[in-house]
Design an enzyme around this catalytic site. Structure first.
Site, PDB file in Angstrom:
ATOM      1  CB  THR A  86      11.053  -7.458   3.789  1.00 43.87           C
ATOM      2  OG1 THR A  86      10.443  -8.736   3.886  1.00 43.87           O
ATOM      3  CG2 THR A  86      11.870  -7.173   5.021  1.00 43.87           C
ATOM      4  CB  CYS A  87       6.417  -8.495   0.946  1.00 42.94           C
ATOM      5  SG  CYS A  87       6.910 -10.149   1.416  1.00 42.94           S
ATOM      6  CG  PHE A  88       3.637  -4.919   0.682  1.00 43.67           C
ATOM      7  CD1 PHE A  88       3.140  -4.916  -0.606  1.00 43.67           C
ATOM      8  CD2 PHE A  88       3.245  -5.923   1.548  1.00 43.67           C
ATOM      9  CE1 PHE A  88       2.251  -5.887  -1.021  1.00 43.67           C
ATOM     10  CE2 PHE A  88       2.354  -6.903   1.138  1.00 43.67           C
ATOM     11  CZ  PHE A  88       1.856  -6.883  -0.153  1.00 43.67           C
TER      12      PHE A  88
END
EC number: 2.3.2.26
Length: 142
Positions: free
Chosen positions: A133-135
């Site tokens: 989810t971060c990237f």
């Protein structure tokens, strides 16, 4: 009766929530100074804080980049065929799985991108779909 109803409505919708609202407003303004928010209309401020809830899913598809895949690979074509047949609620669930939110950030869908990547696993049939989810990366086994 009218006076009673007016006083009761005033109490329920104004007096009873005055203190909690003032406390909320004080905390909100501590983190978000009001002079900076005054440049926004209420609807614009809502989009900045909450993001866009109406999504053009075909535009989202156009914004995807691929790693170890090409746009015309069978896995990718199958993914998008299935995705576009999903009901709106399921598409938003996918967006939350991918990015952590079922809304597009305030800067707009035109600038929202994500990547689909091949995780290069030995046996793709034994691996579940997963995401970073971060990237905003979806790892899609072949």
């Amino acid at each position: 009766r009218k006076e009673f109803v007016d006083l009761y409505l005033n109490y329920v919708f104004d007096e009873s929530i005055r203190k909690p609202f003032e406390d909320f407003m004080q905390g909100f303004l501590r983190g978000c100074p009001a002079r900076r928010w005054k440049m926004f209309l209420p609807v614009e401020l809502q989009i900045v804080l909450q993001g866009h809830s109406i999504i053009d899913w075909h535009l989202l598809e156009k914004n995807v980049t691929y790693s170890q895949y090409k746009k015309l690979d069978r896995t990718i074509r199958n993914f998008w065929t299935v995705f576009h047949k999903l009901p709106e609620e399921k598409k938003k669930m996918f967006l939350a799985f991918l990015s952590g939110s079922d809304r597009i950030p305030g800067y707009g869908l035109e600038n929202f991108t994500f990547r689909i990547e091949d995780p290069h696993v030995e046996n793709p049939d034994e691996v579940d779909l997963f995401a970073n989810t971060c990237f905003r990366t979806l790892f899609l086994p072949r």
